[in-house]
Design a protein around this motif. Structure first.
Motif, mmCIF file in Angstrom:
data_model
loop_
_atom_site.group_PDB
_atom_site.id
_atom_site.type_symbol
_atom_site.label_atom_id
_atom_site.label_comp_id
_atom_site.label_asym_id
_atom_site.label_seq_id
_atom_site.Cartn_x
_atom_site.Cartn_y
_atom_site.Cartn_z
ATOM 1 N N MET B 1 0.842 -1.213 0.000
ATOM 2 C CA MET B 1 0.000 0.000 0.000
ATOM 3 C C MET B 1 0.873 1.258 0.000
ATOM 4 S SD MET B 1 -3.265 0.923 0.281
ATOM 5 C CE MET B 1 -4.203 2.362 0.758
ATOM 6 N N PRO B 2 0.816 2.068 -1.045
ATOM 7 C CA PRO B 2 1.624 3.293 -1.064
ATOM 8 C C PRO B 2 1.078 4.375 -0.132
ATOM 9 C CG PRO B 2 0.549 2.887 -3.201
ATOM 10 C CD PRO B 2 0.022 1.890 -2.246
ATOM 11 N N SER B 3 1.773 5.497 -0.029
ATOM 12 C CA SER B 3 1.310 6.596 0.817
ATOM 13 C C SER B 3 -0.040 7.093 0.301
ATOM 14 C CB SER B 3 2.313 7.742 0.785
ATOM 15 O OG SER B 3 2.255 8.405 -0.455
ATOM 16 N N VAL B 5 -1.244 10.026 -0.540
ATOM 17 C CA VAL B 5 -1.295 10.933 -1.696
ATOM 18 C C VAL B 5 -0.939 10.196 -2.996
ATOM 19 C CG1 VAL B 5 1.044 11.934 -1.662
ATOM 20 C CG2 VAL B 5 -0.882 13.357 -2.326
ATOM 21 N N VAL B 6 0.005 9.269 -2.913
ATOM 22 C CA VAL B 6 0.378 8.493 -4.098
ATOM 23 C C VAL B 6 -0.767 7.551 -4.476
ATOM 24 C CG1 VAL B 6 1.979 6.721 -4.962
ATOM 25 C CG2 VAL B 6 2.857 8.724 -3.735
ATOM 26 N N PHE B 10 -2.008 8.661 -8.149
ATOM 27 C CA PHE B 10 -1.169 7.962 -9.128
ATOM 28 C C PHE B 10 -1.849 6.694 -9.632
ATOM 29 C CE2 PHE B 10 1.879 10.802 -7.388
ATOM 30 C CZ PHE B 10 2.926 10.912 -8.293
ATOM 31 N N THR B 12 -1.164 3.535 -9.605
ATOM 32 C CA THR B 12 -0.114 2.800 -8.890
ATOM 33 C C THR B 12 0.263 1.496 -9.600
ATOM 34 O OG1 THR B 12 -1.834 1.927 -7.463
ATOM 35 C CG2 THR B 12 -0.570 3.771 -6.605
ATOM 36 N N ARG B 30 5.367 14.217 -7.778
ATOM 37 C CA ARG B 30 4.661 14.057 -6.504
ATOM 38 C C ARG B 30 4.277 15.421 -5.933
ATOM 39 N NH1 ARG B 30 5.925 14.515 -1.342
ATOM 40 N NH2 ARG B 30 4.674 13.407 0.204
#
Ligand SMILES: Cc1ncc(C[n+]2csc(CCOP(=O)(O)OP(=O)(O)O)c2C)c(N)n1
Ligand code: SF4
Ligand code: SF4
Ligand code: SF4
Lengths: 68, 272
Positions: B1-3, B5-6, B10, B12, B30
């Motif tokens: 799991m990315p941050s 905001v990403v 994004f 992903t 970013r």
């Protein structure tokens, strides 16, 4: 995917996305991080002040603060 | 799991991106999403348009309505998007080559019109994608594959160029000065007219290697050591500013925006 994640109370690292550029290591004000085999590694998580500079400048979104 | 905001802004499934290790373009991309998040804009009312180059690949990773167009032509496509959808926030992502070489004429006229587009130039002083040819922002005497003995052309100052041509919001920051960059992008997006944010990037693979600027870390350190905020610069001597470059907000002088002026003419005939 998940197997390459390092999750601590303060930081999360996704080793799959890390390209080992060293930017986070260099600009961390508390020397929390290092590179090992061209991937970022945590040396001392206790020193981390969650300033977020690593997350701000990681070009690959591979390191970020937990719970923020 | 990315941050968060990403994860939010994004695509992903397209990550990790294809840029070289330590390329400044990832940092700037970013920063754009953080600015959008801070403003709380409706992502369905944002369209991101890019040209061709390493920088212009950013649209492939961003989860907005996006257009990846042709070399130098991001601004003409964006102009069409804005005219057809005046309520949309239109963001252009472009490189120094894309924006000021092949696309230079489009840039000055978009500035002159003050059309509601926020242009973010990823300025890495080189053509990265095609292997390191010099660009209009390669500093004089620096090297490129097409200037093996040093480039003898004078470099464009993109921010000055845009301000002179009529852009109503202009600022410059660097990949290193990321928080300043985020706030300039926020302010640029708040301006109804044409905004240009010059984001000094870094290309360790071509510009860095050709000009012995060291690795990705060294290039960000160079930005840290050579950028002077415009607010501090006024108190400095010319000698201490030697070899430095300015960052900060250079121009913020709103004027009527192009598509709203255009609408006024349409309204005039609708009344008759
Ligand atoms: C009409 C046309 N001419 C030339 C090219 C080749 N080309 C692709 S990208 C590029 C320059 C990219 O430089 P820049 O815009 O500075 O972006 P960077 O790759 O450095 O991020 C060129 C000349 C092209 N794709 N189309
Ligand atoms: S959050 Fe700050 S202190 Fe913690 S690792 Fe990142 S840069 Fe270092
Ligand atoms: S900045 Fe990102 S990609 Fe570079 S070493 Fe740190 S985590 Fe890896
Ligand atoms: S060639 Fe240069 S600009 Fe292109 S991805 Fe690599 S470092 Fe970035």
């Amino acid at each position: 995917m998940n197997s390459s994640e390092t999750v601590t109370d303060k930081l999360i690292i996704n080793e799959n996305w890390c390209k080992g550029c060293g930017i986070c290591v260099k600009f961390c004000p508390k020397k929390v991080l290092t590179l090992e085999n061209e991937k970022v590694k945590i040396v001392d998580i206790d020193k981390c002040i969650q300033c977020g500079q690593c997350e701000l400048r990681c070009p690959d979104y591979a390191i970020y603060l937990r719970g923020k | 799991m990315p941050s968060a905001v990403v994860d939010k802004f994004f695509r992903t499934n397209k990550l990790p991106q294809i840029w070289c290790p330590g390329c400044g373009h990832g940092i700037i991309t970013r920063a754009i999403t953080v600015a959008v998040e801070k403003l709380g804009f409706d992502r369905d009312k944002i369209c991101v348009v890019s040209g061709i180059g390493c920088s212009s690949r950013a649209t492939g990773y961003l989860d907005f309505d996006t257009l990846h167009t042709t070399h130098g032509r991001a601004l003409p496509f964006a102009t069409g998007v804005k005219l057809a959808n005046p309520d949309m926030k239109v963001i252009v992502i472009t490189g120094d080559g894309d924006c000021t070489a092949i696309g230079g004429n489009h840039l000055i006229h978009a500035c002159r019109r003050n059309i509601g587009i926020t242009t973010i130039v990823f300025n890495n002083n080189i053509y990265g994608m095609t292997g390191g040819q010099y660009s209009p922002t390669t500093p004089k005497f620096d090297k490129g594959t097409t200037a093996p003995y040093g480039n003898i052309d004078k470099a464009f100052d993109i921010s000055n160029l845009a301000a002179s041509a009529g852009a109503t919001y202009v600022g410059r920051s660097t990949a290193y000065h990321t928080n300043l960059l985020i706030s300039l992008i926020e302010n640029g997006l708040k301006n109804d007219g044409f905004s240009l944010i010059e984001a000094i990037s870094s290309c360790p693979t071509y510009y860095g290697r050709k000009n012995k600027k060291g690795d990705a870390v060294n290039m960000l350190e160079w930005q840290k050591d050579h950028a002077v905020n415009i607010s501090a610069a006024s108190k400095m001597t010319p000698e201490s500013l030697e070899g430095k470059f300015l960052i900060g907000e250079f121009k913020n002088s709103p004027e009527p925006e192009y598509t709203s002026e255009y609408q006024k003419i349409i309204d005039r005939f609708n009344k008759e």
